[in-house]
Motif scaffolding. Structure first.
Motif, PDB file in Angstrom:
ATOM      1  N   LEU A  21       0.791  -1.272  -0.114  1.00  0.00           N
ATOM      2  CA  LEU A  21       0.017  -0.088   0.100  1.00  0.00           C
ATOM      3  C   LEU A  21       0.914   1.281   0.074  1.00  0.00           C
ATOM      4  O   LEU A  21       0.630   2.289  -0.617  1.00  0.00           O
ATOM      5  N   ASN A  22       2.018   1.181   0.642  1.00  0.00           N
ATOM      6  CA  ASN A  22       2.924   2.388   0.705  1.00  0.00           C
ATOM      7  C   ASN A  22       3.652   2.681  -0.501  1.00  0.00           C
ATOM      8  O   ASN A  22       3.544   3.821  -0.953  1.00  0.00           O
ATOM      9  N   ASP A  23       3.830   1.619  -1.105  1.00  0.00           N
ATOM     10  CA  ASP A  23       4.377   1.647  -2.611  1.00  0.00           C
ATOM     11  C   ASP A  23       3.315   2.372  -3.519  1.00  0.00           C
ATOM     12  O   ASP A  23       3.863   3.104  -4.300  1.00  0.00           O
ATOM     13  N   GLY A  24       2.130   2.012  -3.256  1.00  0.00           N
ATOM     14  CA  GLY A  24       1.274   2.519  -4.460  1.00  0.00           C
ATOM     15  C   GLY A  24       0.903   3.934  -3.856  1.00  0.00           C
ATOM     16  O   GLY A  24       0.646   4.780  -4.876  1.00  0.00           O
ATOM     17  N   ILE A  25       0.752   4.361  -2.416  1.00  0.00           N
ATOM     18  CA  ILE A  25       0.683   5.604  -2.149  1.00  0.00           C
ATOM     19  C   ILE A  25       1.599   6.553  -2.492  1.00  0.00           C
ATOM     20  O   ILE A  25       1.532   7.482  -3.112  1.00  0.00           O
ATOM     21  N   GLN A  26       3.085   6.171  -2.575  1.00  0.00           N
ATOM     22  CA  GLN A  26       3.967   6.871  -3.395  1.00  0.00           C
ATOM     23  C   GLN A  26       3.841   7.259  -4.636  1.00  0.00           C
ATOM     24  O   GLN A  26       3.953   8.216  -5.064  1.00  0.00           O
ATOM     25  N   GLY A  27       3.310   6.182  -5.302  1.00  0.00           N
ATOM     26  CA  GLY A  27       2.948   6.336  -6.860  1.00  0.00           C
ATOM     27  C   GLY A  27       1.989   7.203  -7.058  1.00  0.00           C
ATOM     28  O   GLY A  27       2.017   7.994  -8.063  1.00  0.00           O
ATOM     29  N   LEU A  28       0.915   7.381  -6.171  1.00  0.00           N
ATOM     30  CA  LEU A  28      -0.122   8.305  -6.345  1.00  0.00           C
ATOM     31  C   LEU A  28       0.207   9.733  -6.246  1.00  0.00           C
ATOM     32  O   LEU A  28       0.044  10.787  -6.823  1.00  0.00           O
ATOM     33  N   ALA A  29       1.145   9.930  -5.100  1.00  0.00           N
ATOM     34  CA  ALA A  29       1.717  11.156  -4.685  1.00  0.00           C
ATOM     35  C   ALA A  29       2.517  11.516  -5.994  1.00  0.00           C
ATOM     36  O   ALA A  29       2.398  12.926  -6.186  1.00  0.00           O
ATOM     37  N   ALA A  30       3.314  10.683  -6.561  1.00  0.00           N
ATOM     38  CA  ALA A  30       4.267  11.200  -7.581  1.00  0.00           C
ATOM     39  C   ALA A  30       3.434  11.213  -8.799  1.00  0.00           C
ATOM     40  O   ALA A  30       3.861  11.752 -10.045  1.00  0.00           O
ATOM     41  N   GLY A  31       2.379  10.577  -9.176  1.00  0.00           N
ATOM     42  CA  GLY A  31       1.491  10.894 -10.336  1.00  0.00           C
ATOM     43  C   GLY A  31       1.673   9.940 -11.261  1.00  0.00           C
ATOM     44  O   GLY A  31       1.336   9.865 -12.534  1.00  0.00           O
ATOM     45  N   ASP A  32       2.178   8.881 -10.846  1.00  0.00           N
ATOM     46  CA  ASP A  32       2.554   7.598 -11.808  1.00  0.00           C
ATOM     47  C   ASP A  32       1.902   6.170 -11.534  1.00  0.00           C
ATOM     48  O   ASP A  32       2.280   5.323 -12.161  1.00  0.00           O
ATOM     49  N   LYS A  33       0.868   6.377 -10.692  1.00  0.00           N
ATOM     50  CA  LYS A  33       0.015   5.258 -10.272  1.00  0.00           C
ATOM     51  C   LYS A  33      -1.390   5.555 -10.365  1.00  0.00           C
ATOM     52  O   LYS A  33      -1.778   6.640 -10.176  1.00  0.00           O
ATOM     53  N   ALA A  34      -2.374   4.518 -10.904  1.00  0.00           N
ATOM     54  CA  ALA A  34      -3.598   4.796 -10.752  1.00  0.00           C
ATOM     55  C   ALA A  34      -4.304   4.294  -9.509  1.00  0.00           C
ATOM     56  O   ALA A  34      -3.947   3.036  -8.893  1.00  0.00           O
ATOM     57  N   VAL A  35      -5.210   4.941  -9.093  1.00  0.00           N
ATOM     58  CA  VAL A  35      -6.128   4.700  -7.812  1.00  0.00           C
ATOM     59  C   VAL A  35      -6.318   2.986  -7.903  1.00  0.00           C
ATOM     60  O   VAL A  35      -6.109   2.242  -6.926  1.00  0.00           O
ATOM     61  N   ALA A  36      -7.028   2.698  -9.109  1.00  0.00           N
ATOM     62  CA  ALA A  36      -7.440   1.174  -9.269  1.00  0.00           C
ATOM     63  C   ALA A  36      -6.385   0.276  -9.102  1.00  0.00           C
ATOM     64  O   ALA A  36      -6.686  -0.521  -8.682  1.00  0.00           O
ATOM     65  N   ASP A  37      -5.217   0.735  -9.550  1.00  0.00           N
ATOM     66  CA  ASP A  37      -4.181  -0.544  -9.405  1.00  0.00           C
ATOM     67  C   ASP A  37      -3.571  -0.372  -7.930  1.00  0.00           C
ATOM     68  O   ASP A  37      -3.304  -1.593  -7.725  1.00  0.00           O
ATOM     69  N   VAL A  38      -3.498   0.705  -7.466  1.00  0.00           N
ATOM     70  CA  VAL A  38      -3.253   0.708  -5.804  1.00  0.00           C
ATOM     71  C   VAL A  38      -4.120  -0.136  -5.054  1.00  0.00           C
ATOM     72  O   VAL A  38      -3.827  -1.135  -4.143  1.00  0.00           O
ATOM     73  N   VAL A  39      -5.476  -0.167  -5.329  1.00  0.00           N
ATOM     74  CA  VAL A  39      -6.547  -0.846  -4.680  1.00  0.00           C
ATOM     75  C   VAL A  39      -6.401  -2.135  -4.967  1.00  0.00           C
ATOM     76  O   VAL A  39      -6.417  -3.162  -4.198  1.00  0.00           O
ATOM     77  N   SER A  40      -6.322  -2.528  -6.397  1.00  0.00           N
ATOM     78  CA  SER A  40      -6.100  -3.916  -6.611  1.00  0.00           C
ATOM     79  C   SER A  40      -4.944  -4.851  -6.295  1.00  0.00           C
ATOM     80  O   SER A  40      -4.941  -5.707  -5.716  1.00  0.00           O
ATOM     81  N   GLU A  41      -3.603  -4.099  -6.345  1.00  0.00           N
ATOM     82  CA  GLU A  41      -2.469  -4.565  -5.695  1.00  0.00           C
ATOM     83  C   GLU A  41      -2.714  -4.867  -4.346  1.00  0.00           C
ATOM     84  O   GLU A  41      -2.206  -5.921  -3.757  1.00  0.00           O
ATOM     85  N   THR A  42      -3.080  -3.790  -3.365  1.00  0.00           N
ATOM     86  CA  THR A  42      -3.060  -4.141  -2.034  1.00  0.00           C
ATOM     87  C   THR A  42      -4.122  -4.985  -1.816  1.00  0.00           C
ATOM     88  O   THR A  42      -3.880  -5.952  -0.763  1.00  0.00           O
TER      89      THR A  42
END
Length: 412
Positions: free
Chosen positions: A381-402
Motif C-alpha cells: 500500500l505504501n508503494d502504491g501511495i508513493q506512486g499516487l503522490a508522484a502521479g505515476d500510479k492509478a488508484v484502481a491499481d493501488v487498490v487491486s494490488e493491495t
C-alpha cells in the motif's frame, strides 16, 4: 509518539518501525511460578532513549517506585531496543515488564510471550477504548497503554491569516484551503506518502484496508477508492505534495521551513517545532471531516508483562504504579504525548489548551494495528501511495494490488 520516535516510526518503509518499544527485562526474584511474592523482587528495566529530558523523567519515576520499598527496578537505557527485546525473548530470559509498540502487539501475542494484564490495573475502563483495542488480540486485552498520540491538521497561523483562510472542517474546505495557500513551486499542504497519513482519509470516507476483525480485505470498497482519489487529486493539482517532494524529511520540517502552510502530523510535532523552529507560529485543528465524518489514527505504547516472568505479581505492581493517574500526569507533563486515561484529559490540557485537537481525536481514532504477517500488505500500500503522490500510479491499481497482497495473508 515522540519527535525522534513516531516521526521515524510512521514514515514509509522506516527501518526503525519498532523503535517505540520500552523494555523492562529479566526479573530475578525467587517466585518461580510468578504467583505470590509481590515484594522483594528485582526488575531490570530496559528503555529506548527519545530525549535526555524524558530519560530524566523516567529515571525519577523509577527512583520514586524504588523508594516505596516493595521491589527494586534497575533501569538500563539501550541504543538498539528492538534487537534487545527480541534477543531477550528468544534467549530464554524474558523481560518482566516492557513497553510494547501497538504495531508489534499482534506478533508478540501470537507468539504467546505476553501475560494478559490489561484488566489488572486500577480502573481499566478509564483508558480510551481505541487504545485498549490497539492492545487487544483475538479478544484478549494484553497490556495497558502508557500514553498516546493522534494525527491532526497542523498549520502556519500567519499564512492562513494572510490568505484569509480559516482552518478547514470538510474535504471541500481542505481542498480550497490547500489551493489558496499554494504558491509557485510550493504546495499548500504536505502529507507523508504512506498509509499512516493517507489512512485518515480512508477513515473519514468510511473505509479501511480490512474489516474491524482483520479477517477480510476491504481495500476494494468504494470508500477507500474515494479517499485515495481525493488525496491523489490534491497532489495532481499541485496543492499537496509529499515531504520528499519539497525537500523535507517529514511534515514538521516542511512546515517549519515554510515549504508548506499545512501538514498532517501527530503531537510529537510540538517538541520538534519548539526545538527547531521556535519562531514559527503554528496551531492545531482537528482533521476535516469526510463523507463519513471525522477520522484520525492513534499510536500508542503499552506496558507489557512477560508470560515467562518469575516476578509477575511484582511486575504488575510496578505497571499499576506507572499507570496511576499521578504518574501518568508526571510522565506527560512536559512532553507532547498524552495520558491514556480519559479522566486526565482536562488536567493535562489545562497547561496545553492549544493541543486540544490531538486529545479530541482519541474518541474517534482508528487503531493502526492489523495482524501478524500483515507488514508486506502495508508495504504494498505504501508503494502504491508513493506512486499516487508522484502521479505515476492509478488508484484502481493501488487498490487491486493491495487487495491481492492482503488476500494472500488473510485469505480470499
Amino acid at each position: 509518539m515522540r519527535p525522534a520516535l513516531y516521526r521515524t516510526l510512521r514514515r514509509p518503509l522506516a527501518a526503525a518501525a519498532t523503535a517505540a518499544l520500552l523494555l523492562v527485562a529479566a526479573g530475578c526474584g525467587d517466585d518461580s511460578d510468578g504467583g505470590s511474592a509481590a515484594t522483594g523482587a528485582t526488575l531490570s528495566m530496559y528503555a529506548f532513549s527519545s530525549s535526555s529530558a524524558e530519560d530524566a523523567v523516567l529515571r525519577k519515576v523509577v527512583e520514586d517506585y524504588n523508594k516505596l520499598g516493595r521491589n527494586t527496578v534497575n533501569l538500563n537505557i539501550l541504543p538498539e531496543y528492538p534487537t534487545a527485546l527480541k534477543t531477550a525473548m528468544a534467549g530464554g530470559e524474558p523481560p518482566d515488564v516492557f513497553y510494547l509498540n501497538d504495531n508489534m502487539l499482534p506478533d508478540y501475542a501470537r507468539d504467546g510471550v505476553l501475560e494478559p494484564i490489561g484488566d489488572k490495573v486500577d480502573n481499566p475502563d478509564d483508558f480510551y477504548e481505541s487504545l485498549r483495542e490497539s492492545f487487544t488480540y483475538e479478544g484478549t486485552y494484553y497490556c495497558p497503554p502508557k500514553d498516546f498520540s493522534t494525527l491532526q491538521l497542523v498549520y502556519n497561523v500567519d499564512e492562513l491569516a494572510a490568505a484569509n483562510v480559516k482552518p478547514p472542517t470538510t474535504w471541500q474546505e481542505l481542498a480550497d484551503a490547500a489551493r489558496a495557500l499554494t504558491k509557485p513551486g510550493r504546495p499548500g499542504l504536505v502529507i507523508g506518502a504512506e498509509f499512516y497519513r493517507w489512512g485518515v482519509f480512508m477513515a473519514q470516507a468510511g473505509g479501511w484496508p480490512t474489516d474491524d476483525a482483520v479477517t477480510k480485505m476491504t481495500m476494494d470498497s468504494p470508500a477507500v477508492t474515494q479517499a485515495l482519489q481525493y488525496v491523489a487529486d490534491l497532489h495532481k493539482n499541485g496543492w499537496a505534495a509529499s515531504p520528499a517532494a519539497v525537500g523535507a524529511g517529514w511534515g514538521g520540517e516542511a512546515l517549519g521551513k515554510g515549504l508548506a502552510a499545512m501538514t498532517i502530523e501527530g503531537n510529537w510535532i510540538v517538541g520538534a517545532m519548539a526545538n527547531d523552529f521556535p519562531s514559527v507560529k503554528y496551531a492545531v485543528a482537528e482533521l476535516p471531516a469526510g463523507p463519513a465524518g471525522k477520522g484520525t489514527m492513534a499510536f500508542s505504547v503499552c506496558y507489557g508483562v512477560a508470560k515467562a516472568s518469575k516476578n509477575k505479581e511484582a511486575a504488575i505492581d510496578f505497571v499499576k504504579y506507572l499507570t496511576s493517574p499521578e504518574k501518568q500526569l508526571e510522565f506527560t507533563r512536559d512532553f507532547p504525548v498524552m495520558p491514556s486515561r480519559k479522566s486526565l484529559a482536562e488536567q493535562w490540557l489545562a497547561g496545553k489548551p492549544e493541543l486540544k485537537a490531538f486529545v479530541a481525536g482519541a474518541e474517534y481514532a482508528k487503531k493502526s494495528v492489523f495482524v501478524p504477517g500483515f507488514t508486506p500488505v502495508i508495504d504494498t500500500l505504501n508503494d502504491g501511495i508513493q506512486g499516487l503522490a508522484a502521479g505515476d500510479k492509478a488508484v484502481a491499481d493501488v487498490v487491486s494490488e493491495t487487495q491481492s497482497a492482503g488476500e494472500d495473508v488473510l485469505g480470499g
